[in-house]
Design an enzyme around this catalytic site. Structure first.
Site, PDB file in Angstrom:
ATOM      1  N   ARG A 161      47.775 -11.081  47.958  1.00 46.22           N
ATOM      2  CA  ARG A 161      48.725 -11.403  48.817  1.00 46.22           C
ATOM      3  C   ARG A 161      48.222 -12.043  50.183  1.00 46.22           C
ATOM      4  O   ARG A 161      48.928 -12.386  51.078  1.00 46.22           O
ATOM      5  CB  ARG A 161      49.200 -10.029  49.410  1.00 46.22           C
ATOM      6  CG  ARG A 161      50.404  -9.410  48.608  1.00 46.22           C
ATOM      7  CD  ARG A 161      51.272  -8.789  49.468  1.00 46.22           C
ATOM      8  NE  ARG A 161      52.669  -8.190  49.344  1.00 46.22           N
ATOM      9  CZ  ARG A 161      52.848  -7.381  48.105  1.00 46.22           C
ATOM     10  NH1 ARG A 161      51.903  -7.040  47.379  1.00 46.22           N
ATOM     11  NH2 ARG A 161      54.061  -6.743  48.319  1.00 46.22           N
ATOM     12  N   ARG A 218      68.204  -2.164  45.925  1.00 51.23           N
ATOM     13  CA  ARG A 218      67.104  -1.736  45.003  1.00 51.23           C
ATOM     14  C   ARG A 218      66.866  -0.315  44.855  1.00 51.23           C
ATOM     15  O   ARG A 218      66.708   0.398  45.882  1.00 51.23           O
ATOM     16  CB  ARG A 218      65.792  -2.356  45.318  1.00 51.23           C
ATOM     17  CG  ARG A 218      64.688  -1.791  44.288  1.00 51.23           C
ATOM     18  CD  ARG A 218      63.340  -2.705  43.911  1.00 51.23           C
ATOM     19  NE  ARG A 218      62.761  -3.068  45.369  1.00 51.23           N
ATOM     20  CZ  ARG A 218      61.720  -3.928  45.326  1.00 51.23           C
ATOM     21  NH1 ARG A 218      61.352  -4.586  44.405  1.00 51.23           N
ATOM     22  NH2 ARG A 218      61.216  -4.253  46.634  1.00 51.23           N
ATOM     23  N   ARG A 274      58.664  -7.432  56.126  1.00 51.93           N
ATOM     24  CA  ARG A 274      57.876  -7.847  54.863  1.00 51.93           C
ATOM     25  C   ARG A 274      58.250  -9.146  54.634  1.00 51.93           C
ATOM     26  O   ARG A 274      57.628  -9.831  54.251  1.00 51.93           O
ATOM     27  CB  ARG A 274      58.530  -6.840  53.752  1.00 51.93           C
ATOM     28  CG  ARG A 274      57.709  -5.485  53.690  1.00 51.93           C
ATOM     29  CD  ARG A 274      58.603  -4.484  52.900  1.00 51.93           C
ATOM     30  NE  ARG A 274      58.330  -4.846  51.385  1.00 51.93           N
ATOM     31  CZ  ARG A 274      59.103  -4.424  50.463  1.00 51.93           C
ATOM     32  NH1 ARG A 274      60.200  -3.599  50.759  1.00 51.93           N
ATOM     33  NH2 ARG A 274      58.793  -4.713  49.151  1.00 51.93           N
ATOM     34  N   ARG A 310      63.074   3.243  47.880  1.00 51.38           N
ATOM     35  CA  ARG A 310      61.657   2.863  48.391  1.00 51.38           C
ATOM     36  C   ARG A 310      61.753   3.056  49.990  1.00 51.38           C
ATOM     37  O   ARG A 310      62.436   2.532  50.563  1.00 51.38           O
ATOM     38  CB  ARG A 310      60.995   1.858  47.990  1.00 51.38           C
ATOM     39  CG  ARG A 310      60.385   1.981  46.555  1.00 51.38           C
ATOM     40  CD  ARG A 310      59.645   0.723  46.107  1.00 51.38           C
ATOM     41  NE  ARG A 310      59.064  -0.213  47.065  1.00 51.38           N
ATOM     42  CZ  ARG A 310      58.517  -1.150  46.877  1.00 51.38           C
ATOM     43  NH1 ARG A 310      58.293  -1.768  45.718  1.00 51.38           N
ATOM     44  NH2 ARG A 310      57.595  -1.818  47.994  1.00 51.38           N
ATOM     45  N   LYS A 359      59.661  -9.746  40.701  1.00 52.65           N
ATOM     46  CA  LYS A 359      58.157  -9.911  40.165  1.00 52.65           C
ATOM     47  C   LYS A 359      58.075  -8.841  39.275  1.00 52.65           C
ATOM     48  O   LYS A 359      57.286  -8.858  38.135  1.00 52.65           O
ATOM     49  CB  LYS A 359      57.080  -9.765  41.436  1.00 52.65           C
ATOM     50  CG  LYS A 359      56.444 -10.865  41.880  1.00 52.65           C
ATOM     51  CD  LYS A 359      55.520 -10.795  42.827  1.00 52.65           C
ATOM     52  CE  LYS A 359      55.423  -9.547  43.648  1.00 52.65           C
ATOM     53  NZ  LYS A 359      56.113  -9.271  44.714  1.00 52.65           N
TER      54      LYS A 359
END
Ligand code: AMP
Length: 208
Positions: free
Chosen positions: A88, A122, A163, A152, A13
């Site tokens: 969200r 990531r 998540r 992160r 995204k």
């Protein structure tokens, strides 16, 4: 052009949001990035958000709705905006409908089994902020600017599972919410980055 980008964590995204907002000259607004900036700056908002984000849960609706409402009033949103990571929850989408009109909701879809590997791999550049998969680093550094990269805090394995659960229960219902409004655009996110971008741009062409 007022856009929202939907999709599970790891769908790409943010990557697509940067490219699409640049292509159309509209403001790219990532609530996750705004919250991470608040954490880095040590503000009261940052202190409240940090523990919640590290657990993989969602920051309360009233807080993020307030952030977005203020942000959309800024002058760089005159030509439109692309919201990345907001709404969200259904209450967030309902609130957004009271102060702005969403013209398209782009749903970047990727099979669940792909997501964990994508998120675990990531890395984010500490210098330019670019996110990329670990396999794309150049000599262990950012492939764009050569800066040092980091993972992160909420991309660590335990948080990722939470998540994804939160996405399934709280965010996925937005697909039907926007389908019901007739503004949903489904995009296959399980393709190379440029192919996903081309699909999004061609789907949005008629809106300009
Ligand atoms: P993101 O960068 O979009 O993956 O967001 C990272 C984290 O920030 C999420 O896991 C949430 O804890 C928080 N967050 C970002 N956007 C929202 C939102 N619209 N509502 C609630 N929490 C959010």
């Amino acid at each position: 052009m007022n856009l929202v980008f939907l999709g599970p964590p790891g769908a790409g995204k943010g990557t697509q949001a940067s490219k699409v907002s640049a292509a159309f000259g509209i403001a790219h607004i990532s609530t996750g990035a705004i919250l991470r900036e608040a954490i880095a700056a040590g503000t009261e908002l940052g202190r409240k958000a940090k523990a919640i984000m590290d657990s993989g849960a969602l920051v309360p609706d009233d807080i993020v709705i307030g952030i977005v409402r203020e942000r959309l009033a800024q002058s760089d949103c005159r030509n439109g905006y692309l919201l990345d990571g907001f709404p969200r929850t259904v209450p967030q989408a309902q609130a957004l409908d009271t102060f702005s009109r969403v013209e398209a909701a782009v749903n970047v879809d990727v099979p669940a089994e792909e997501l964990v590997e994508r998120i675990a791999g990531r890395r984010v550049c500490k210098v330019c902020g670019e996110a990329m998969h670990v396999s794309l680093l150049r000599d262990g550094s950012c492939a764009k600017c050569g800066g040092e990269v980091m993972q992160r805090d909420d991309d660590k394995a335990e948080t990722v599972r939470n998540r994804l659960r939160v996405y399934e229960s709280q965010t996925k219902p937005l697909i039907e919410y926007y389908r019901g409004q007739g503004v949903l655009i489904d995009i296959n996110g399980n393709q190379p980055i440029d192919a996903v971008l081309a699909d999004i741009l061609s789907a949005l062409e008629g809106l300009q």
